[in-house]
Design a protein around this motif. Structure first.
Motif, PDB file in Angstrom:
ATOM      1  N   GLY A 116      -8.486  11.249   3.866  1.00 16.90           N
ATOM      2  CA  GLY A 116      -7.058  11.060   4.802  1.00 16.90           C
ATOM      3  C   GLY A 116      -7.154  11.165   6.234  1.00 16.90           C
ATOM      4  N   HIS A 117      -8.329  12.541   6.623  1.00 13.51           N
ATOM      5  CA  HIS A 117      -8.511  12.603   8.044  1.00 13.51           C
ATOM      6  C   HIS A 117      -9.247  11.425   8.545  1.00 13.51           C
ATOM      7  CE1 HIS A 117      -6.648  16.586   7.318  1.00 13.51           C
ATOM      8  NE2 HIS A 117      -6.964  17.151   8.665  1.00 13.51           N
ATOM      9  N   THR A 118     -10.433  11.232   7.654  1.00 12.37           N
ATOM     10  CA  THR A 118     -11.060  10.215   8.226  1.00 12.37           C
ATOM     11  C   THR A 118     -10.350   8.804   8.627  1.00 12.37           C
ATOM     12  OG1 THR A 118     -13.073  10.906   6.855  1.00 12.37           O
ATOM     13  CG2 THR A 118     -13.539   8.833   7.465  1.00 12.37           C
ATOM     14  N   ASN A 119      -9.639   8.422   7.437  1.00 11.45           N
ATOM     15  CA  ASN A 119      -8.625   7.202   7.665  1.00 11.45           C
ATOM     16  C   ASN A 119      -7.824   7.343   8.886  1.00 11.45           C
ATOM     17  OD1 ASN A 119      -6.997   4.802   6.491  1.00 11.45           O
ATOM     18  ND2 ASN A 119      -5.501   6.498   6.469  1.00 11.45           N
ATOM     19  N   ALA A 120      -7.514   8.236   9.151  1.00 11.88           N
ATOM     20  CA  ALA A 120      -6.398   8.699  10.208  1.00 11.88           C
ATOM     21  C   ALA A 120      -7.402   8.608  11.549  1.00 11.88           C
ATOM     22  CB  ALA A 120      -5.864   9.868  10.524  1.00 11.88           C
ATOM     23  N   ILE A 160      -0.178   1.010  13.839  1.00 18.60           N
ATOM     24  CA  ILE A 160      -1.352   1.016  12.923  1.00 18.60           C
ATOM     25  C   ILE A 160      -1.378   2.168  12.219  1.00 18.60           C
ATOM     26  CG2 ILE A 160      -3.872   1.413  13.265  1.00 18.60           C
ATOM     27  CD1 ILE A 160      -4.006  -0.522  15.537  1.00 18.60           C
ATOM     28  N   ARG A 161      -0.719   3.463  12.445  1.00 20.52           N
ATOM     29  CA  ARG A 161      -0.835   4.577  11.711  1.00 20.52           C
ATOM     30  C   ARG A 161       0.598   4.604  11.089  1.00 20.52           C
ATOM     31  NH1 ARG A 161      -3.221  10.049  13.434  1.00 20.52           N
ATOM     32  NH2 ARG A 161      -2.653  10.166  11.207  1.00 20.52           N
ATOM     33  N   GLY A 162       1.092   3.413  10.871  1.00 26.11           N
ATOM     34  CA  GLY A 162       2.584   3.392  10.176  1.00 26.11           C
ATOM     35  C   GLY A 162       2.264   3.820   8.517  1.00 26.11           C
ATOM     36  N   PRO A 163       3.549   3.941   7.699  1.00 26.68           N
ATOM     37  CA  PRO A 163       3.384   4.135   6.240  1.00 26.68           C
ATOM     38  C   PRO A 163       2.453   3.349   5.464  1.00 26.68           C
ATOM     39  CG  PRO A 163       5.380   2.653   7.011  1.00 26.68           C
ATOM     40  CD  PRO A 163       4.689   3.069   8.235  1.00 26.68           C
ATOM     41  N   GLU A 164       2.049   2.170   6.115  1.00 22.60           N
ATOM     42  CA  GLU A 164       1.162   1.341   5.119  1.00 22.60           C
ATOM     43  C   GLU A 164      -0.073   1.838   5.302  1.00 22.60           C
ATOM     44  OE1 GLU A 164       4.374  -1.202   6.428  1.00 22.60           O
ATOM     45  OE2 GLU A 164       2.767   0.072   7.783  1.00 22.60           O
ATOM     46  N   ALA A 165      -0.552   3.006   6.223  1.00 28.04           N
ATOM     47  CA  ALA A 165      -1.660   3.545   6.422  1.00 28.04           C
ATOM     48  C   ALA A 165      -2.119   4.645   5.521  1.00 28.04           C
ATOM     49  CB  ALA A 165      -1.972   3.799   7.809  1.00 28.04           C
ATOM     50  N   THR A 166      -1.055   5.104   4.695  1.00 30.77           N
ATOM     51  CA  THR A 166      -1.313   6.247   3.949  1.00 30.77           C
ATOM     52  C   THR A 166      -2.265   6.362   2.803  1.00 30.77           C
ATOM     53  OG1 THR A 166      -0.149   7.818   2.532  1.00 30.77           O
ATOM     54  CG2 THR A 166       0.491   5.237   2.143  1.00 30.77           C
ATOM     55  N   THR A 167      -2.994   7.242   2.493  1.00 27.94           N
ATOM     56  CA  THR A 167      -3.989   7.449   1.500  1.00 27.94           C
ATOM     57  C   THR A 167      -3.406   8.153   0.339  1.00 27.94           C
ATOM     58  OG1 THR A 167      -4.921   9.458   2.250  1.00 27.94           O
ATOM     59  CG2 THR A 167      -5.885   7.593   2.913  1.00 27.94           C
ATOM     60  N   SER A 168      -2.138   8.078   0.361  1.00 29.20           N
ATOM     61  CA  SER A 168      -1.691   9.124  -1.028  1.00 29.20           C
ATOM     62  C   SER A 168      -1.802   8.201  -2.237  1.00 29.20           C
ATOM     63  CB  SER A 168      -0.173   9.403  -0.744  1.00 29.20           C
ATOM     64  OG  SER A 168      -0.286  10.386   0.290  1.00 29.20           O
ATOM     65  N   PRO A 169      -1.388   6.882  -2.118  1.00 33.86           N
ATOM     66  CA  PRO A 169      -1.222   6.286  -3.525  1.00 33.86           C
ATOM     67  C   PRO A 169      -2.801   6.129  -4.059  1.00 33.86           C
ATOM     68  CG  PRO A 169      -0.201   4.982  -1.939  1.00 33.86           C
ATOM     69  CD  PRO A 169      -0.730   6.176  -1.155  1.00 33.86           C
ATOM     70  N   ALA A 170      -3.817   6.036  -3.343  1.00 35.56           N
ATOM     71  CA  ALA A 170      -5.216   6.136  -3.891  1.00 35.56           C
ATOM     72  C   ALA A 170      -5.642   7.403  -4.368  1.00 35.56           C
ATOM     73  CB  ALA A 170      -6.262   5.409  -2.643  1.00 35.56           C
ATOM     74  N   LYS A 171      -5.342   8.282  -3.644  1.00 33.37           N
ATOM     75  CA  LYS A 171      -5.386  10.009  -3.792  1.00 33.37           C
ATOM     76  C   LYS A 171      -5.062  10.207  -5.291  1.00 33.37           C
ATOM     77  CE  LYS A 171      -5.912  12.012   0.416  1.00 33.37           C
ATOM     78  NZ  LYS A 171      -7.389  12.943   0.480  1.00 33.37           N
ATOM     79  N   TYR A 172      -3.694   9.712  -5.424  1.00 32.70           N
ATOM     80  CA  TYR A 172      -2.974   9.855  -6.661  1.00 32.70           C
ATOM     81  C   TYR A 172      -3.798   8.981  -7.993  1.00 32.70           C
ATOM     82  CZ  TYR A 172       0.965  11.871  -4.453  1.00 32.70           C
ATOM     83  OH  TYR A 172       1.904  12.603  -3.626  1.00 32.70           O
ATOM     84  N   PHE A 173      -4.183   7.897  -7.604  1.00 34.80           N
ATOM     85  CA  PHE A 173      -4.793   7.098  -8.696  1.00 34.80           C
ATOM     86  C   PHE A 173      -6.082   7.446  -9.107  1.00 34.80           C
ATOM     87  CE2 PHE A 173      -7.277   3.631 -10.002  1.00 34.80           C
ATOM     88  CZ  PHE A 173      -6.330   2.942 -11.027  1.00 34.80           C
ATOM     89  N   TYR A 174      -6.821   7.982  -8.125  1.00 34.80           N
ATOM     90  CA  TYR A 174      -8.423   8.184  -8.391  1.00 34.80           C
ATOM     91  C   TYR A 174      -8.416   9.823  -8.713  1.00 34.80           C
ATOM     92  CZ  TYR A 174      -9.905   3.639  -7.015  1.00 34.80           C
ATOM     93  OH  TYR A 174      -9.639   2.327  -7.100  1.00 34.80           O
ATOM     94  N   SER A 175      -7.634  10.712  -8.054  1.00 30.42           N
ATOM     95  CA  SER A 175      -7.506  12.086  -8.375  1.00 30.42           C
ATOM     96  C   SER A 175      -8.815  12.607  -8.770  1.00 30.42           C
ATOM     97  CB  SER A 175      -6.580  12.377  -9.821  1.00 30.42           C
ATOM     98  OG  SER A 175      -5.299  11.990  -9.362  1.00 30.42           O
ATOM     99  N   GLN A 189       0.899  -1.226  -0.121  1.00 29.78           N
ATOM    100  CA  GLN A 189      -0.068   0.110  -0.028  1.00 29.78           C
ATOM    101  C   GLN A 189       0.855   1.387  -0.130  1.00 29.78           C
ATOM    102  OE1 GLN A 189      -2.820   1.555  -0.087  1.00 29.78           O
ATOM    103  NE2 GLN A 189      -2.603   2.960   1.282  1.00 29.78           N
ATOM    104  N   THR A 190       1.917   1.143   0.461  1.00 25.36           N
ATOM    105  CA  THR A 190       2.923   2.522   0.526  1.00 25.36           C
ATOM    106  C   THR A 190       3.117   3.169  -0.743  1.00 25.36           C
ATOM    107  OG1 THR A 190       4.934   1.257   0.379  1.00 25.36           O
ATOM    108  CG2 THR A 190       4.122   1.635   2.737  1.00 25.36           C
ATOM    109  N   GLY A 191       3.191   2.255  -1.898  1.00 22.63           N
ATOM    110  CA  GLY A 191       3.616   2.905  -3.136  1.00 22.63           C
ATOM    111  C   GLY A 191       5.125   3.265  -3.312  1.00 22.63           C
ATOM    112  N   LYS A 192       5.967   2.729  -2.351  1.00 22.80           N
ATOM    113  CA  LYS A 192       7.351   3.200  -2.362  1.00 22.80           C
ATOM    114  C   LYS A 192       8.186   1.815  -2.460  1.00 22.80           C
ATOM    115  CE  LYS A 192       6.356   7.571  -0.667  1.00 22.80           C
ATOM    116  NZ  LYS A 192       6.987   8.533  -1.314  1.00 22.80           N
ATOM    117  N   ASN A 193       9.429   2.150  -3.006  1.00 27.59           N
ATOM    118  CA  ASN A 193      10.255   0.891  -3.146  1.00 27.59           C
ATOM    119  C   ASN A 193      11.243   1.259  -1.870  1.00 27.59           C
ATOM    120  OD1 ASN A 193      12.146   2.999  -3.777  1.00 27.59           O
ATOM    121  ND2 ASN A 193      12.447   2.280  -5.867  1.00 27.59           N
TER     122      ASN A 193
END
Length: 660
Positions: free
Chosen positions: A296-300, A223-238, A64-68
């Motif tokens: 993202g706020h809701t996710n957090a 639980i709120r680690g890097p895997e919890a980010t919403t950024s990849p989904a935000k980028y994808f769905y824009s 989920q992180t979208g990072k290498n």
């Protein structure tokens, strides 16, 4: 005792005990495992659904992180390996950018923006989405609601959700060192004025790593680690935020807008959507980096609530309701729409479960639960349980004190005002792999398979936007699940251990339990049934205490008490839909409040009747009905009424007592 021959009594007793004990049922749905000797019914099994991506989210959540390993974006716009993008794919049925993303603006949205290719795939849902925003913003938004939206926007979500702990909140802040630097009150802050500063919370959020509750802080960090980010989904769905849309849900570029020293993107938008005090705090870097879906706020907020609820399950439903309230405040703020908030809830539920079921987090979650329970126990008034203290405040002090309201509010926020597509409503409920861990501390006396069955039986209907494509994550109703089973679609055996304390010692199920299955209660703990139940497989009490606090608490089937205590604790009669047999244990009744009414036949043999008069000592000569039945055979071995002297009166269909 009614007169009858001993041979007839033994025959009737044997037949009735056997018929009630078997309580044979026919399975009412798929997913059953026939087990045990013939006549013992069916155990409930809820199989894991097939994943809609290569691996279940529980096994692939780190993608989920979208990072290498170098921290470079590698999957920000790729849905192949990202499980969160997959479980949010229902958004593609509502809105899309079209066949190109950021045609003129580029992947980062840092050039001129071309919205010509975006469109609503389902205009009805998209416009309903925007209508809800308009219904809670602008002139419909109170100053208090605007203030709450501002605070939830600028304050750490991990800190805000602590309010869901109610009477325990101040203790938690003290022990964890949780702080915030956003400390306005409605009296000293006007959210309806435009301010040209962007406040950032410099507090400690959930607490510090040096505090007495550092283990809870560590669980929150996991639980709120890097895997919890919403950024990849935000980028994808824009997708656009509400303040970028007009009242039809269209995005129309109108140049720029200047506030103070900043220039913002300008759009044809409905007036008054954004809380004025938040206008300056908006992101100003293009929708490629500021998409609305998911929130993202809701996710957090949900991630924080689930972490806290795992450690202090005595406030499980209240914490989840607090998260849902924060999610709704994102709509009130004008920063998000209902679909954004629903997406944030789905993301958080899935990621939190994945983190909690990951073996590498076994020790940190165990320590968080143990340490917080011990911390609160040291501060409790003598003789008071944590569950009682946690719910001692009235609604005027504890905004989440009303359990029924919490359930209604949470359920409403799962789907908001969206209509249900009844054609798609036949999609069966599924429980994703690992989801059962979310109830691990709230229902500790159930095993993993039973907790899956609870989630299955309390999941909401299909047919709502986003939810049917979420592989089950969107339809899980955690507040309802915290109140026990919604249906016995097979046999349910509950074994509770009073010595283990907490919910192991005593718990209450308040859902209306349906299904063809039966309930078997064992162990020394106490279970209360408080719903309007219609399960038909019958009830067996072997050990401990089973409390019936509603007229139809024990469903429509027969009841067998072979040990333990069956207690009538409601203000009305308890109705048994079938036969009743008691070969041991105790029947506890306050005859001033309730009578045991049996539609079938009753057999009493080797049991104790305990009578308590909560309304005060009754006058001599007063007669109370204790049991009525179609036919009554046998007597209680003893009757304990404390200091009240009674004379039992048995007939062929009833037991009454007369005060002497």
């Amino acid at each position: 005792m009614a007169k009858l021959k001993m041979s007839s009594f033994l025959s009737a007793r044997s037949t009735l005990l056997a018929s009630v004990a078997l309580l044979v049922l026919v399975p009412s749905a798929q997913g059953f495992d026939r087990s045990g000797p013939a006549g013992q019914g069916f155990a409930i099994t809820v199989p894991e659904p097939a994943a809609t991506y290569p691996l279940p989210l529980a096994d692939s959540y780190r993608n989920q992180t979208g990072k290498n390993e170098k921290g470079e974006d590698v999957r920000a716009y790729d849905d192949h390996d990202n499980p969160v993008i997959k479980i949010l794919s229902g958004f593609n049925r509502i809105w899309t950018l079209g066949d190109e993303k950021w045609a003129a603006g580029g992947a980062n949205g840092d050039g001129p923006t071309d919205f010509s290719r975006e469109k609503a795939v389902n205009p009805a849902i998209w416009q309903e989405n925007m209508r809800y925003v308009l219904s809670v913003t602008g002139e419909n938004r109170t100053t208090a609601a605007a203030f709450n939206a501002y605070m939830n926007d600028r304050r750490s979500q991990s800190y805000s959700v602590i309010n869901g702990m109610g009477p325990l909140a101040d203790w938690y802040r003290e022990g964890s060192g949780a702080t915030t630097t956003i400390n306005h009150t409605l009296a000293d802050f006007d959210p309806n004025e435009v301010i040209t500063r962007k406040e950032e919370d410099k507090g400690t959020e959930a607490g510090t790593a040096e505090s007495e509750l550092k283990s809870v802080v560590a669980l929150m960090k996991a639980i709120r680690g890097p895997e919890a980010t919403t950024s990849p989904a935000k980028y994808f769905y824009s997708s656009p935020r509400p303040w970028r849309m007009n009242d039809k849900g269209e995005v129309v570029d109108k140049g720029t807008e200047t506030i103070g020293d900043r220039t913002f993107e300008g759009y044809e938008s409905s007036a008054g959507i954004v809380v004025p005090a938040l206008k300056y705090a908006r992101e100003n870097r293009g929708r490629g980096k500021d998409g609305g879906f998911p929130s993202g706020h809701t996710n957090a907020a949900y991630l924080a609530a689930i972490a806290y609820a795992y450690a202090v399950p005595e406030r499980f439903s209240e914490l989840l309701t607090a998260a849902s309230q924060l999610g709704e405040s994102r709509i009130v703020a004008g920063m998000h729409s209902p679909v954004d908030v629903i997406g944030g809830r789905i993301t958080a539920t899935a990621i939190a479960a994945a983190v909690l079921q990951d073996p590498k987090n076994a020790e940190v979650k165990k320590a968080a639960h143990y340490d917080l329970q011990a911390y609160f126990a040291k501060r409790l008034p003598q003789g008071q349980s944590l569950i009682d203290f946690a719910h001692r405040a009235k609604p005027d002090v504890d905004q989440f004190a009303d359990a029924a309201k919490n359930g209604k509010d949470y359920r409403r926020r799962m789907t908001y005002s969206f209509s249900r597509d009844r054609v798609a409503g036949d999609t069966p409920m599924v429980v994703p792999k690992g989801a059962e861990v979310l109830l691990e501390t709230r229902l500790p006396y159930l095993d993993a398979a039973q907790r899956r069955a609870v989630l299955f039986s309390t999941g909401i209907e299909a047919g709502y936007p986003l939810l049917d494509d979420s592989n089950g994550w969107g339809r899980i109703n955690l507040v309802a699940a915290a109140s026990g089973y919604g249906a016995f679609d097979g046999d349910v055996e509950v074994t509770m251990d009073a010595a283990a304390g907490g919910f192991n010692a005593a718990d209450r199920w308040t859902n209306d339990i349906a299904g063809a299955g039966r309930l078997v209660k064992s162990g020394s703990g106490a279970l209360t049934l408080g719903g309007h139940n219609s399960y038909g497989g019958g009830t067996i009490l072997r050990e401990g205490t089973l409390v019936a606090s509603s007229t139809d608490a024990l469903g429509t089937g027969g009841v067998l008490v072979s040990g333990g205590t069956l207690s009538l604790a409601g203000e009305t009669d308890l109705v048994i839909g079938g036969d009743y047999a008691q070969s041991g244990g105790t029947l506890a009744v306050d005859p001033q409040k309730a009578t045991l009414r049996i539609k079938g036949n009753a057999v009493l043999d080797g049991a104790t009747l305990k009578l308590a008069f909560g309304g005060g000592a009754p006058a001599a000569g007063t007669r109370f009905d204790v049991i009525t039945a179609n036919g009554l055979t046998g007597t209680f071995t003893s009757i304990d009424a404390g200091n009240v002297k009674l004379r039992p009166v048995y007939t062929g269909s009833a037991l009454s007592v007369v005060v002497e």
